[in-house]
Design a protein around this motif. Structure first.
Motif, mmCIF file in Angstrom:
data_model
loop_
_atom_site.group_PDB
_atom_site.id
_atom_site.type_symbol
_atom_site.label_atom_id
_atom_site.label_comp_id
_atom_site.label_asym_id
_atom_site.label_seq_id
_atom_site.Cartn_x
_atom_site.Cartn_y
_atom_site.Cartn_z
ATOM 1 N N THR A 69 2.654 7.509 6.777
ATOM 2 C CA THR A 69 2.262 6.297 7.505
ATOM 3 C C THR A 69 3.520 5.535 7.875
ATOM 4 O O THR A 69 4.489 5.489 7.109
ATOM 5 C CB THR A 69 1.315 5.419 6.666
ATOM 6 N N GLY A 71 5.700 2.134 9.207
ATOM 7 C CA GLY A 71 5.759 0.678 9.235
ATOM 8 C C GLY A 71 6.932 0.215 10.076
ATOM 9 O O GLY A 71 8.059 0.683 9.877
ATOM 10 N N GLN A 79 9.441 -9.418 8.462
ATOM 11 C CA GLN A 79 8.528 -8.358 8.873
ATOM 12 C C GLN A 79 8.607 -7.180 7.914
ATOM 13 O O GLN A 79 7.614 -6.500 7.658
ATOM 14 C CB GLN A 79 8.835 -7.902 10.298
ATOM 15 N N SER A 82 6.393 -7.879 5.066
ATOM 16 C CA SER A 82 5.000 -7.668 5.474
ATOM 17 C C SER A 82 4.651 -6.192 5.458
ATOM 18 O O SER A 82 3.560 -5.797 5.014
ATOM 19 C CB SER A 82 4.770 -8.244 6.882
ATOM 20 N N VAL A 83 5.569 -5.357 5.941
ATOM 21 C CA VAL A 83 5.368 -3.906 5.901
ATOM 22 C C VAL A 83 5.218 -3.436 4.467
ATOM 23 O O VAL A 83 4.334 -2.642 4.130
ATOM 24 C CB VAL A 83 6.536 -3.178 6.598
ATOM 25 N N ASN A 85 4.256 -5.107 1.803
ATOM 26 C CA ASN A 85 2.972 -5.537 1.241
ATOM 27 C C ASN A 85 1.802 -4.714 1.776
ATOM 28 O O ASN A 85 0.866 -4.398 1.030
ATOM 29 C CB ASN A 85 2.748 -7.024 1.541
ATOM 30 N N LYS A 86 1.861 -4.356 3.042
ATOM 31 C CA LYS A 86 0.797 -3.519 3.611
ATOM 32 C C LYS A 86 0.812 -2.127 2.985
ATOM 33 O O LYS A 86 -0.240 -1.555 2.674
ATOM 34 C CB LYS A 86 0.936 -3.410 5.124
ATOM 35 N N ALA A 89 -0.810 -2.372 -0.348
ATOM 36 C CA ALA A 89 -2.263 -2.517 -0.225
ATOM 37 C C ALA A 89 -2.936 -1.214 0.191
ATOM 38 O O ALA A 89 -4.082 -0.936 -0.213
ATOM 39 C CB ALA A 89 -2.590 -3.609 0.792
ATOM 40 N N ASP A 90 -2.219 -0.400 0.959
ATOM 41 C CA ASP A 90 -2.787 0.855 1.450
ATOM 42 C C ASP A 90 -2.693 1.998 0.448
ATOM 43 O O ASP A 90 -3.211 3.089 0.707
ATOM 44 C CB ASP A 90 -2.083 1.276 2.743
#
Length: 373
Positions: A69, A71, A79, A82-83, A85-86, A89-90
């Motif tokens: 995946t 980012g 940013q 944010s990447v 943290n995503k 979460a994923d």
């Protein structure tokens, strides 16, 4: 009717077990997919994807197929967080990235807190691995290594020249400039001027004017290829005959597209080019056949995925903490960078940096090659 229900339930259980047995191993690759450093983001992304494809074709890792995946941090620290943290979460377990040190360092804290291993192919600032985190590794070298090579070269080759040191005020760019400055000062060479310009600057007239006034003939640049290309072109246009020397941040063919013919003679430090290793011919041919030149950090990203897979295989587990322990203790691991092992900080035990020179080939192309080759 009951038999039909029982068979259905049994089939569902078997399929569920099968899906669990063939779970996916989620790996993130993070870098500047957009923005002025997108060329490097493409290198990280392509390198990781081609490695994933090769590993999956061979059966994956401990029975799991890798899913990659992407980012986009746009070279921006906020940013980048944010990447990170995503990714957490994923359910991402391993991250290849980021590119910039100023993004990699804050993102690494997020990864550490969430049990994610991070291995950067490109962030060279020493602080990345100097903070005692369990989860950080890199396949590239460090600024205090390449600055030693660059600084000694400047002292030995340009001892009678007036040298300007300039940087883009980013953690990576200024960090490299400052480390190189320390080396040349320790070697008895004092810079004629030291200047910082804003990241993203497009007009270097004021800086060039100061350099002309100071009689500068050599410029050491700490920063990226976009600004370096503009600086090289504008120095030529404004009649400043000065040689630009820089680090790994300018290692992109886009440099020549920006600088034009003025790029010839430019010097930069970088690690040994893995494209030139005969053992990597098949891998390099695969990239070229797909229309992508695996320059600069492409194969460093490829190696990052290889190391994750190799360490997980040796550990017999895809658990990030277990794999991190194996990366520290069970190397070296086979990779396109050679046999790769890590020290207790997460830095690779690799050959040092060398100097490259940009030249124009007989067919009119601009390339960088080892100095003197």
């Amino acid at each position: 009717m009951k038999k039909t229900v029982v068979l259905a339930l049994t089939l569902t259980a078997v399929l569920s077990f099968s899906n669990l047995a063939k779970a996916d191993l989620l790996i993130g690759v993070a870098g500047p997919v957009t923005g002025p450093n997108a060329a490097f983001g493409a290198q990280l992304q392509k390198g990781a994807q081609f490695a994933v494809d090769a590993i999956n074709a061979a059966g994956g890792v401990n029975g799991e197929m890798i899913v990659l995946t992407v980012g986009d941090d746009a070279s921006d620290p906020k940013q980048g967080i944010s990447v990170a943290n995503k990714f957490a979460a994923d359910g991402v377990k391993f991250v290849v990235g980021h590119f910039n040190a100023g993004v990699s360092i804050p993102a690494s804290d997020v990864y550490a807190e969430n049990g994610i291993v991070q291995i950067t192919p490109a962030a060279t600032k020493p602080e990345f691995t100097e903070r005692g985190l369990w989860n950080v590794f890199r396949t590239c070298g460090r600024d205090d290594q390449q600055s030693t090579v660059a600084g000694k070269y400047l002292v030995e080759t340009f001892k009678d020249a007036k040298i300007a040191i300039a940087h883009d005020k980013t953690p990576g760019g200024q960090g490299l400039a400052d480390e190189t400055r320390k080396v040349i000062n320790a070697g008895g060479l004092k810079e004629a001027m030291y200047e910082g310009v804003n990241f993203g600057e497009k007009d270097f007239s004021a800086l060039i004017g100061k350099m002309k006034e100071a009689g500068v003939s050599v410029v050491y640049w700490g920063g990226m290829h976009t600004e370096a290309g503009l600086l090289i072109r504008q120095m030529g246009d404004q009649g400043l005959k000065a040689k630009l020397v820089s680090g790994d941040g300018i290692v992109s063919n886009e440099l020549s597209a920006i600088a034009g013919d003025a790029v010839v003679g430019t010097l930069n430090t970088f690690g040994p080019d893995p494209r030139l290793d005969p053992a990597n011919k098949q891998v390099v041919d695969t990239f070229n056949a797909a229309g992508f030149n695996p320059e600069a950090y492409t194969l460093y990203s490829y190696a990052a995925v290889q190391v994750i897979a190799a360490a997980a295989t040796v550990a017999g587990s895809n658990d990030p903490i277990t794999v991190a322990k194996a990366m520290h203790e069970k190397g070296p691991f086979k990779s396109v960078l050679g046999d790769l092992a890590f020290d207790e900080k997460g830095d690779p035990k690799l050959p040092g940096y060398i100097m490259y020179e940009w030249v124009k080939t007989a067919d009119g192309a601009y390339i960088y090659k080892p100095l003197g080759s």
